[in-house]
Design a protein around this motif. Structure first.
Motif, PDB file in Angstrom:
ATOM      1  N   TYR B  56      35.851  39.520  46.032  1.00 46.24           N
ATOM      2  CA  TYR B  56      36.356  39.011  44.374  1.00 46.24           C
ATOM      3  C   TYR B  56      37.177  38.185  45.039  1.00 46.24           C
ATOM      4  O   TYR B  56      37.959  38.651  46.138  1.00 46.24           O
ATOM      5  N   ASN B  57      38.257  37.377  43.741  1.00 46.52           N
ATOM      6  CA  ASN B  57      39.185  36.680  44.368  1.00 46.52           C
ATOM      7  C   ASN B  57      40.293  37.409  43.867  1.00 46.52           C
ATOM      8  O   ASN B  57      40.272  37.790  42.564  1.00 46.52           O
ATOM      9  N   ARG B 131      43.377  35.510  47.648  1.00 49.74           N
ATOM     10  CA  ARG B 131      42.907  35.602  48.039  1.00 49.74           C
ATOM     11  C   ARG B 131      41.407  35.691  47.675  1.00 49.74           C
ATOM     12  O   ARG B 131      40.169  35.910  47.569  1.00 49.74           O
ATOM     13  N   PRO B 132      41.007  34.217  48.306  1.00 46.77           N
ATOM     14  CA  PRO B 132      39.717  33.673  47.683  1.00 46.77           C
ATOM     15  C   PRO B 132      38.572  34.823  48.273  1.00 46.77           C
ATOM     16  O   PRO B 132      38.599  35.388  49.310  1.00 46.77           O
ATOM     17  N   ILE B 133      37.635  34.328  47.899  1.00 46.64           N
ATOM     18  CA  ILE B 133      36.055  35.682  48.026  1.00 46.64           C
ATOM     19  C   ILE B 133      36.288  35.166  49.497  1.00 46.64           C
ATOM     20  O   ILE B 133      35.970  34.174  50.234  1.00 46.64           O
TER      21      ILE B 133
END
Lengths: 634, 634
Positions: B56-57, B131-133
């Motif tokens: 997940y983000n 922190r993107p997926i």
């Protein structure tokens, strides 16, 4: 928000010195074990033999034990006959020599006369072929010293000397305590916000590998009393305590407060990156290390602080990693506030060892998996220029690095397949790839930093791929092209294409969230080429500035809903379960300096490229044409 | 005698090739284990992630998640106030970012206004501190390839990618079967002729260290049917079978016959030394290796043949030992019939790496303990001269060899004590000693092969010790003398001196069995000096030609009854429970080139010489005067 956001910034070596000083004399535990269980354990005191070996005069050969004086006359021309019982007894290797005899003649030097007579044709000297008592080991002889890590050969010598029990340092029992309300065990059905606790598993593996005995505790919630109870229990049952997360200054970070209540916090915050927010404390005379939650930070704290401690408990000297000199391929910036540790990929290209820095994010577990070495940038240095000579601490065997083909350039999922197949075909070979885009690959060839560069560069004038770029940028380099694959590029969109994206114009018209590839990648060039032809201003595309480095990352962003569309190859879309709208076919080839074509590992690579296994994998991935794969254009 | 004394003499590499060819495709076993138990196991196939990480983000910082567009105006002079709930939510590192927000501002950049308001003084850009997926790992990404030995960091990445089970090669189960009617378990009350079975314990340790799973069988008597039954059982239960002893051509050696009956003997006898009489066979499709009984022969068969096999079963590439170039300090003779393996001690003296061959007997377990490296002498070479440049395969870390002080010369039990204490005081330092007598020590200094040489050389003219020898033989070398100890030399005899030996004349008069020290030793010079003064012909002494290399060996020969008397130091007599008749006091000093006096390790050595611990040990040994120990005479 009740955070304590101020940590100290003590130098690493000072922090360790203060901590060790406060810890004082460690209470090293000893235990007596069976000698044959002793491998890799460390002796407390010197080991002396209890008996001699051999403990009797033993035959060193299969043959006969006899009297040397009865053989003095024997020669080729004057063979002497000896009689069993009267002149000799038969002995095998290891048999005792009856005290009346004084030499052994080996079976190869005997001529059989009959059942109990032999002829000899040369004389024997006293003590010949006899292993006298103590020949190997004498009673009370030193076999191995104190603080010696026992090897299998030592076990042999100790048992031969009748030392059947040895005193060794007890493996320190190391508590590994994962904390965090968000943590879940591997295998749990994940909800948003859940974090899989893998750190405690990594720590346990490290502890065991270093000779300690890890004792992993269940996950502890972010709850002051629960953490306190667990630390009390651990400080009673274990020799060293590792408590994970809760060491930075976040609002649910109770660790330092609990340690302060139960014992003492000696250091909180060290001037290293990653790893800064570590806690070094003492509870009940036991060292307690509060390890940051980010896996890369945790890794360095384990390596830089915990490993040394585990060695100490075992009486072992810590061995430094081997250091090599390398050429830095990219500029590295660093902060004056920290001693910084940067993971690098290494490769021998020609006679130069090239170090390429990897992602520096503290959460990047994959950068630890990929790293071949560590570059330390000292606190007083702001950065290092590309081309600098640097010292690298090796994480892999130098031999492995020497047998690695370095691949820098464009990314395609087939590079992973190649990497795997080449190692399966010949276990000594490895392929290591860095994904910097096609132009990055061209530049890496230019500066001699890579063996091969996968590229897919469309010449906007001729419509031809790759060749003109090599001519333009690598004229003086004598480059060949190994034909790779033809592949389909296109739009990757969610299943059933909910936004009905059909072409480049839709990127603007439909106000979709785009995810882009980085500058210098062939895919980016392809996008820009099309935008230019269609007179579309890139600024009008939402997300044009969000860059990813691989086809898979772009596909991942779409699959996760972080973006609506991206440009990439068919195989990546299939792997992530996306729909795909083809845009064009392109040629993905491998550029290589001709001089490297003769390298064994390149020969092997071409073999793999043309193998059935490789083509089978391409078919599985889908979207590839391999009709001229492996052909070399010089 | 019904022996089959003819073995083949096949070249090692041919023997292995034939054997592997006959074995055909090995039936490698696979098993699925929990990822966290995977350390040091080898993957069967590439491991791909099952989920993205983060999934997940996630916030990369402790701080607030907010809208980047609400921050665009913020600056030092235009601080912007944000309100909780409306403008932001508080997030910790790892927390999910609610989908309406697009950036995170870290806590260090926030100024608290009140419980639910903060001020910011710089703008945030979209996706900052998020922190993107898939930032670390994307679903379906290759984490580690096939045939990869799993490290702790790999476990972290696999668990992060939700790979909780992995398929690895099963550790091969290796039968270790000791055979021999003379064998007894360690700890048994020993009778003459009993041999302690330690080989099977060494093999088991080696097998386990190499990643196999040793299954040690009970000792099997030399009985055809018993051996047969055991081999049948082992070939059913295990993957590889090691059967020890019974592989030469002695009269009770049934192994090859049993293997022939149950399966096939592929090779019997290989052109290597030690290790020649090895048997390579196959029973029930399983490799069976008949390993010679001599520990050194066994060691080489394990290293040269068994290790590779165990690696193969695990999918591991065998790693060659590191090779270094060294100067041979002594001449080495070798047979044209064999590829010969010679154990050597190594030491860096100045910038030269010196290799000194150790005892070559196949029964010398201690030579394996002492060895730092292996010299291979190929079959077509008859010998190597002293001073030759040779390649040595390292058995120890180069670093350890660099930190070793080389001591060649006279032997005294205090050298063992020194060796132990120096390593205890500073774990990185080692002392390695070779016992070649005082004159041997002088010669080693002359040719630059040693750092220090312990000597006790009596000048027959002046009655003074050591000095005149240094002046005579080492004039051009600039040698200092570190004062060692004064010690008592005398006759070592059995308890209560049954033959009533009192002086040198008794050696002839009483017709006793003497045991001598080797030529060039100070003790030998002392004997010869006295014999000359007394006009005694050495030929009249029985055993004058039987030479031992240390005081302890001489004492051992007397203690075991192999000799009646020998000349040596008091401490050795005490250690072996002998009586002692003093002959004279002598000065045992350490000669050293002055240039080495500055070396850290020499400074440490002198510290040890003058330490209380050392003097305590001397008192325990007895017979030493240490009034000027550690003084340096330049």
């Amino acid at each position: 928000m009740s955070q304590n956001i101020y940590l100290s910034n003590m130098e690493l070596k000072d922090a360790i010195a203060v901590f060790m000083d406060k810890l004082g004399k460690l209470h090293l535990q000893k235990e007596t074990i069976k000698t044959w269980d002793g491998v890799d354990r460390v002796t407390v005191s010197p080991i002396y033999s209890k008996i001699s070996s051999p403990h009797y005069n033993a035959s060193a050969m299969d043959g006969i034990a006899t009297f040397s004086e009865k053989t003095f006359e024997a020669s080729d021309r004057n063979q002497v006959v000896l009689e069993e019982g009267k002149d000799y007894v038969v002995v095998d290797t290891g048999d005792p020599i009856p005290s009346e005899f004084d030499c052994v003649i080996m079976i190869e030097d005997l001529i059989k006369v009959d059942e109990n007579k032999v002829k000899i044709y040369k004389s024997a000297i006293p003590w010949q072929n006899i292993r006298p008592i103590g020949e190997d080991i004498i009673e009370n002889q030193l076999i191995i010293p104190s603080n010696h890590k026992v090897r299998p050969v030592d076990i042999g010598a100790m048992l031969a000397g009748s030392v059947n029990d040895i005193e060794v340092y007890k493996k320190p029992i190391v508590a590994v305590i994962p904390t965090g309300t968000e943590l879940v065990e591997p295998g749990t059905d994940l909800k948003v916000g859940d974090i899989i606790d893998f750190n405690s598993r990594v720590f346990s593996s490290q502890v065991n590998q270093w000779g300690g005995e890890a004792k992993r505790f269940d996950i502890v919630k972010d709850n002051y009393d629960e953490i306190k109870e667990t630390l009390i229990k651990a400080s009673k049952e274990c020799d060293i305590i590792l408590i994970n997360a809760g060491s930075s200054a976040g609002r649910e970070d109770f660790t330092s407060k609990v340690i302060e209540e139960l014992g003492e916090v000696i250091v909180h915050g060290v001037a290293i990156k990653p790893g800064k927010p570590v806690i070094l404390g003492i509870i009940n005379d036991k060292p307690v290390i509060g390890i940051p939650g980010y896996p890369v930070s945790a890794y360095f704290i384990m390596e830089l602080i915990v490993k040394g401690l585990i060695n100490l408990y075992q009486g072992l000297e810590e061995k430094d990693l081997k250091t090599v000199t390398a050429i830095l391929s990219k500029r590295v910036m660093s902060s004056l506030k920290y001693l910084e540790f940067i993971r690098v990929k290494l490769g021998y290209v020609g006679d130069k060892l090239i170090a390429t820095p990897l992602t520096r994010g503290a959460g990047a577990t994959m950068s630890l998996v990929r790293a071949d070495g560590i570059l330390e940038v000292s606190q007083n240095i702001e950065g290092l220029e590309a081309g600098s000579e640097v010292n690298i601490k090796l994480l892999k065997e130098e031999e492995e690095i020497k047998n690695t083909i370095v691949c820098i350039g464009s990314h395609d999922p087939i590079i992973d397949v190649l990497s795997d197949l080449i190692h399966i075909k010949n276990k000594k070979y490895y392929l290591s790839s860095a994904h910097v885009g096609s132009m990055g690959g061209i530049m890496a060839l230019k500066s001699g930093e890579t063996h091969i560069a996968p590229i897919h560069l469309l010449d906007m004038d001729t419509g031809e791929y790759n060749k003109s770029y090599i001519e333009k940028y690598l004229k003086d380099k004598n480059i060949a092209l190994i034909k790779g694959v033809k592949r389909i590029q296109g739009f990757m969109v969610s299943k059933d294409n909910p936004l009905q994206i059909k072409d480049f114009k839709d990127l603007v018209d439909k106000k979709v969230r785009f995810i882009n590839r980085q500058r210098g990648s062939g895919t980016r060039l392809l996008l820009d080429y099309n935008l230019k032809n269609l007179n579309i201003n890139p600024r009008d595309i939402m997300g044009y500035d969000r860059e990813e480095f691989t086809h898979l990352s772009v596909a991942g962003a779409v699959a996760s809903g972080n973006a609506d569309v991206g440009l990439g190859v068919y195989s990546a879309a299939v792997m992530m379960g996306l729909d795909f709208i083809p845009v064009c076919n392109e040629e993905y080839d491998i550029a290589i300096p001709k001089e490297y074509l003769q390298m064994d590992i390149v020969t092997e690579l071409i073999k793999v490229l043309t193998s059935k296994e490789f083509k089978d994998e391409l078919d599985k991935l889908g979207g590839y044409d391999y009709s001229d794969t492996g052909t070399i254009l010089e």
